[in-house]
Design a protein around this motif. Sequence first.
Motif, PDB file in Angstrom:
ATOM      1  N   ALA A  40       1.032  -0.972  -0.037  1.00  0.00           N
ATOM      2  CA  ALA A  40      -0.061  -0.074   0.004  1.00  0.00           C
ATOM      3  C   ALA A  40       0.760   1.349  -0.125  1.00  0.00           C
ATOM      4  O   ALA A  40       1.741   1.180   0.009  1.00  0.00           O
ATOM      5  CB  ALA A  40      -0.918   0.240   1.977  1.00  0.00           C
ATOM      6  N   LEU A  42       0.906   5.078   1.431  1.00  0.00           N
ATOM      7  CA  LEU A  42      -0.209   6.411   2.563  1.00  0.00           C
ATOM      8  C   LEU A  42      -0.285   7.250   2.100  1.00  0.00           C
ATOM      9  O   LEU A  42       0.003   7.577   1.096  1.00  0.00           O
ATOM     10  CB  LEU A  42       1.464   6.275   3.900  1.00  0.00           C
ATOM     11  CG  LEU A  42       1.935   5.405   3.983  1.00  0.00           C
ATOM     12  CD1 LEU A  42       3.041   5.549   5.577  1.00  0.00           C
ATOM     13  CD2 LEU A  42       1.029   4.477   4.728  1.00  0.00           C
ATOM     14  N   ARG A  51       5.200   3.979   0.642  1.00  0.00           N
ATOM     15  CA  ARG A  51       4.887   2.331   0.116  1.00  0.00           C
ATOM     16  C   ARG A  51       5.164   1.495   1.161  1.00  0.00           C
ATOM     17  O   ARG A  51       6.770   1.386   1.108  1.00  0.00           O
ATOM     18  CB  ARG A  51       5.171   2.558  -0.896  1.00  0.00           C
ATOM     19  CG  ARG A  51       4.863   3.274  -2.400  1.00  0.00           C
ATOM     20  CD  ARG A  51       5.102   3.232  -3.399  1.00  0.00           C
ATOM     21  NE  ARG A  51       4.857   4.091  -4.857  1.00  0.00           N
ATOM     22  CZ  ARG A  51       3.599   3.808  -5.040  1.00  0.00           C
ATOM     23  NH1 ARG A  51       2.911   2.931  -5.227  1.00  0.00           N
ATOM     24  NH2 ARG A  51       3.131   5.297  -5.914  1.00  0.00           N
ATOM     25  N   VAL A 150      -3.868   4.577   4.267  1.00  0.00           N
ATOM     26  CA  VAL A 150      -3.718   4.334   3.598  1.00  0.00           C
ATOM     27  C   VAL A 150      -4.600   4.665   2.621  1.00  0.00           C
ATOM     28  O   VAL A 150      -5.710   5.220   2.675  1.00  0.00           O
ATOM     29  CB  VAL A 150      -3.532   2.814   3.271  1.00  0.00           C
ATOM     30  CG1 VAL A 150      -3.464   2.131   1.979  1.00  0.00           C
ATOM     31  CG2 VAL A 150      -2.787   1.768   4.420  1.00  0.00           C
TER      32      VAL A 150
END
Length: 166
Positions: A40, A42, A51, A150
């Motif tokens: 993911a 952020l 990431r 996220v």
Amino acid sequence: MRKKILTAAVALAATTGLLGAAAPATADRKPDEPSLTGSAQLFRLDGQDVRFTFDVRGFAMDAQGTFRFTHRHGEQYGWADLKADCLITGGPVATVTGIVTATNVPGLMGQRKGVSVYDHGRHDRLGYSWPISHDIHVEQCLSMAPFETVRTGDFRVEHWFPPLPR
């Protein structure tokens, strides 16, 4: 009417895993062990690109796997690969620690870092052990609360309950 409600409840339980349906797993994950997987980016208003990627499984100090973080801010770019040395899960929350095995950040090699993840569908959260200082010593299995949000991607926490004492 009762039959419709019961049918709907069974369908909901089956789709949410309450009936013990097998959850997606990494190739090496056993059905009786916790795991933290996924990638993911952020949410950052100032354009920073942060990431995290995880592929960790196992319980406590028997955890195996790796995780990675990258951070780009303008022309600056830092990254680190870590070998997991602990994974603890509790419901939708996981804490993982690992030792930096490769990085482009001076002084980071060999340090232990910790990350926590709150698996909340498309609204996952993440915290890490270095927001105050990169020099802070982190013990195995410890990190900060999941304080970041996220933007894109998804983490998956698979919780496993150890057997209860008799």
